[in-house]
Design a protein around this motif. Sequence first.
Motif, PDB file in Angstrom:
ATOM      1  N   ALA A  39       9.625  48.073  -9.400  1.00 41.72           N
ATOM      2  CA  ALA A  39       8.571  47.337 -10.153  1.00 41.72           C
ATOM      3  C   ALA A  39       7.174  47.693  -9.614  1.00 41.72           C
ATOM      4  O   ALA A  39       6.281  47.360 -10.194  1.00 41.72           O
ATOM      5  N   GLN A  84       9.547  47.793   4.664  1.00 47.41           N
ATOM      6  CA  GLN A  84      10.849  47.728   4.050  1.00 47.41           C
ATOM      7  C   GLN A  84      11.979  48.337   4.874  1.00 47.41           C
ATOM      8  O   GLN A  84      12.869  47.684   5.072  1.00 47.41           O
ATOM      9  N   GLU A 176      10.720  42.864   2.163  1.00 41.99           N
ATOM     10  CA  GLU A 176      12.142  42.418   1.987  1.00 41.99           C
ATOM     11  C   GLU A 176      12.755  42.107   3.531  1.00 41.99           C
ATOM     12  O   GLU A 176      13.548  43.242   3.903  1.00 41.99           O
TER      13      GLU A 176
HETATM   14  N1  LIG Z   1       4.075  57.779  -2.627  1.00 40.17           N
HETATM   15  C1  LIG Z   1       4.483  57.592  -3.919  1.00 40.17           C
HETATM   16  N2  LIG Z   1       4.353  58.754  -4.610  1.00 40.17           N
HETATM   17  C2  LIG Z   1       4.792  58.883  -5.950  1.00 40.17           C
HETATM   18  N3  LIG Z   1       5.382  57.715  -6.456  1.00 40.17           N
HETATM   19  C3  LIG Z   1       5.635  56.701  -5.769  1.00 40.17           C
HETATM   20  C4  LIG Z   1       5.074  56.483  -4.557  1.00 40.17           C
HETATM   21  N4  LIG Z   1       5.406  55.322  -4.020  1.00 40.17           N
HETATM   22  C5  LIG Z   1       6.161  54.834  -5.065  1.00 40.17           C
HETATM   23  N5  LIG Z   1       6.165  55.489  -6.121  1.00 40.17           N
HETATM   24  C6  LIG Z   1       6.753  54.961  -7.447  1.00 40.17           C
HETATM   25  O1  LIG Z   1       6.231  53.849  -7.778  1.00 40.17           O
HETATM   26  C7  LIG Z   1       7.063  53.058  -8.422  1.00 40.17           C
HETATM   27  C8  LIG Z   1       7.087  51.718  -7.694  1.00 40.17           C
HETATM   28  O2  LIG Z   1       7.614  51.916  -6.491  1.00 40.17           O
HETATM   29  P1  LIG Z   1       7.659  50.672  -5.187  1.00 40.17           P
HETATM   30  O3  LIG Z   1       8.213  51.188  -3.876  1.00 40.17           O
HETATM   31  O4  LIG Z   1       6.393  49.962  -5.101  1.00 40.17           O
HETATM   32  O5  LIG Z   1       8.834  49.882  -6.031  1.00 40.17           O
HETATM   33  P2  LIG Z   1       9.448  48.369  -5.417  1.00 40.17           P
HETATM   34  O6  LIG Z   1       9.037  47.113  -6.455  1.00 40.17           O
HETATM   35  O7  LIG Z   1       9.045  48.179  -3.879  1.00 40.17           O
HETATM   36  O8  LIG Z   1      11.025  48.719  -5.494  1.00 40.17           O
HETATM   37  P3  LIG Z   1      12.249  48.205  -4.602  1.00 40.17           P
HETATM   38  O9  LIG Z   1      12.852  46.956  -4.868  1.00 40.17           O
HETATM   39  O10 LIG Z   1      13.253  49.181  -4.687  1.00 40.17           O
HETATM   40  O11 LIG Z   1      11.444  48.362  -3.155  1.00 40.17           O
HETATM   41  C9  LIG Z   1       8.365  53.886  -8.260  1.00 40.17           C
HETATM   42  O12 LIG Z   1       8.695  54.200  -9.371  1.00 40.17           O
HETATM   43  C10 LIG Z   1       8.356  54.755  -7.072  1.00 40.17           C
HETATM   44  O13 LIG Z   1       9.153  55.877  -7.374  1.00 40.17           O
END
Ligand SMILES: Nc1ncnc2c1ncn2[C@@H]1O[C@H](COP(=O)(O)OP(=O)(O)OP(=O)(O)O)[C@@H](O)[C@H]1O
Lengths: 254, 343, 287
Positions: A39, A84, A176
């Motif tokens: 997200a 995380q 987390e």
């Molecule tokens: N350095 C990056 N380069 C490209 N895409 C990224 C990068 N970091 C995150 N993303 C993408 O951005 C979106 C959000 O990722 P994020 O890690 O913020 O999700 P999250 O809400 O923390 O999920 P989770 O609960 O799995 O930890 C995802 O689709 C991820 O693949």
Amino acid sequence: MLIETRNLTKQFGGLTAVKDVDFEIEKGKINAIIGPNGAGKSTFFNLVSGSYIPTSGQVIYRGKDITKLPPNKIAELGVARTFQTTNLFEQATVLDNVIVGHRLRTKYNLLDAVLRTKRYKKEEKKCKDKAMEVLDFVGLTNITDQLAGNITQEEKKRVAFALALATDPEVVFLDEPAAGINSGETEGLAELMKKMVKRGITVCLIEHKMQMIMKLADKIMVLNYGEKIAEGSSEEIMNNQDVIEAYLGGDASA
Amino acid sequence: MPAMTKKSIALIALIIGAMVIPFIIQNEYWLHILTLSFIWSIAVYGLNILAGYTGYLSLAHAGFFAIGAYALGLLTVKVGLNYWVALILACIITSGIGFLIGLIALRTREHFFAIYTLCVGYVIYLVIDKWDSLTGGVRGLIGIPAPSNIGPISFQSATSQYYLILFFLLATVLVMYRIVHSLTGRTFIAIRNSEELAQTIGISTMKNKLTVFVLSTFFAGLAGALYASFIRFIGPDIGYTAIIFDLLTYLLVGGIGTLAGPVVGTILIVSVSQSLQFLQDYRMLIFGPMLTLIIIFYPRGIVGMVSEWKMKWFNKKKKTPAEKWKSTYSDSKDVREDKVKEG
Amino acid sequence: MDILTQQLFNGLTIGSVYSLVALGLTLVYGILHIPNFAHGALYMLGAYVTLTSMLLWNFNYWLAIAISIVVVGLLGVLMERLVFNPLKNAPPIHDKIAAIGILLFLEALAQLVWGADYRTMSTPYGEVVNVFGTTLTMQRVLINVGAIVVMILLYLFLKKTFMGSTIIAMAQNRKGAHLVGINTNKVAMLTFLISGGLAAIAASLSAPINLVFPGMGHLVILKAFVIIILGGMGSVPGAILGGYILGFTESLGATYISNDYKDVIAFVLLIIILSFKPKGLFSKEGF
Ligand SMILES: Nc1ncnc2c1ncn2[C@@H]1O[C@H](COP(=O)(O)OP(=O)(O)OP(=O)(O)O)[C@@H](O)[C@H]1O
Ligand SMILES: [Mg+2]
């Protein structure tokens, strides 16, 4: 209000991971961010702590624009975070892992270390005292001499907390913290967060464990596909139609 | 505490041992080899603080070694400076160039850093090789003076040179010890462990990496300068990439990221390869696979291996409490399974 | 005869060799994220194996090349199995050092077996031909045509076969590939096989116009690194394009700037690129 984001946006190539997010982190409270996998929660943290530079939008900390500051400067201002995936230095002791957390509050250079000056001795002691203090705070005084590689997952989480606390933060961002530990241990971490707030440290956390969040958080923001879809108290969030849909329709990881 | 004193006793014994060696080894040739390996050790310490403690594998250090050597050579031979002034200047020049290169090189990471520095090293070598009017090109630089007298002390004899280099080696080890066991050293290790984490606990990674890079080129330069005045002749091949591979072998065999590793590895390999003189050209037949095997099976070299043994032995001695620890915590390990995510 | 045309053709020839070497390097990098410093040694061995088969057993040039491809390719597989696979989860500094260890060993081995002297390889294609008013040796034409044929075959393999597409899939996402049931070990071995084979072809084609000696891989491998940084680490088209760009730059630089410093061009180019783009020319913006 301690930290405010305005229209915060981050794009990775064509993907918008965080989109136009306005959020206010209340001082002295437990703020939470929830949302399905992917997200954009961790990305939001990375933007606030300076690990990523936003595509557009601003991060305001105590009225100061910190959007473009590097992470170490932001840490100096009093913003700490955990990751995380806990990445401690496993071949060193718990104490050694934490000591370096107070480095940013010291003023000494290579020459002091080589010549073993008075300042060196003073600052080394200061860091060690700080480390012991925060390890005591998180309840790990009994394992300070263990190698970080040999301790349990829950203890690792606590060490990561201690490391963040050793920087003397005003606010801590916890990504987390309760992932991969059992429910009893989760309770313990929740208590610890409450204790931090009592100490005057503002907390902002990401969590998938709904029960814990609903009990703990004073204020919750829900992200979905990078957008803020709801914000408010636990009750408001639980009864929010958009949130229910996002969780039922999307990833059922909650 | 008793372990501490035991350690310092061992250390003092070692130093005394090193001091009396010239009286025991009457053979000038072996004294020469030992002195030479002390010089290499200093360079390896420079490499170790960077690659071992900070996690940046520099392949340009043969180049910095050569810069130190040529700086000293040129300043004494062509400019005619006093040896000691030239020595200090050589170190300053090397670390100055190190500073400039580090400023750019350290923006890169991991493979990029290794490849970048490999190219920098090669360019340094080519410049020395081709800049005939300054360096003498392939003919090299001859007639470099031995260290000049300090008061009544002269450094003409093999023994006195041995003590001089030993002094520099001990000073290097002391400096390294103090850095590693200080907040500065912990900072470097934190960077090696995770640069991202280091930054979020307020460490200016660029500043620290630059510090350690300059420091490490300083020692490479010092070693080079000492080498020049010890051998009295230098050619461009001391900057060739083969040298950095030698230095890496010494470091890896001794133990990368350990304090004793550089000196242990260097003395061992240099003396073994001297005894196997006939192998000179083929020494890499043995050292190459050794490098690879060590990195697979004993990533912390001889020193790491010994301390592992010691730890095991120590644990065996007081087995019961250690065992208890394990069993108390084994239950909670089951809940470890972290969700597998982005990583 | 026009110097410029001559130099352009020269650049094309050098570029063909560089591209082939860089291709092998970039494939391995794409799959395993190892900068394989030992790749230069594979190149060197490729030349020696061809040379030996021709001299010792009087094999014809093409058969000798085929043997060389197999031998060097298998050596690549062996390297993957014995060294890089065990180091899969080690810190990044380790596989680089291991690769350097292999490089040193193979070079010393070559010196032991074949001696340190410079050798020449004779070719059945030594005659001079005249194309568009430029005189060329057949061997040089062969290098260019050969390289292009190999590249087309490689392209077809990667795009049109199942095995090839798994290599591409794995280069894009190693963990993901594992999840959808690709045998990552097999793909890694196959990649090393191809990588070694490409090095053998490059060396065997270019050996007749260069010299064969134990250190012949040094400069080539360094330049191949420059090329894949230029073209994007892991990118196949990038390696080809980068190879030709460097080939042309060098041959023109040698004529119009200085022959002494022509080898520096690549490194200066790299130093400049990495100074401005620390993660390579085509790195995606990230943190
Ligand atoms: N350095 C990056 N380069 C490209 N895409 C990224 C990068 N970091 C995150 N993303 C993408 O951005 C979106 C959000 O990722 P994020 O890690 O913020 O999700 P999250 O809400 O923390 O999920 P989770 O609960 O799995 O930890 C995802 O689709 C991820 O693949
Ligand atoms: Mg996340």
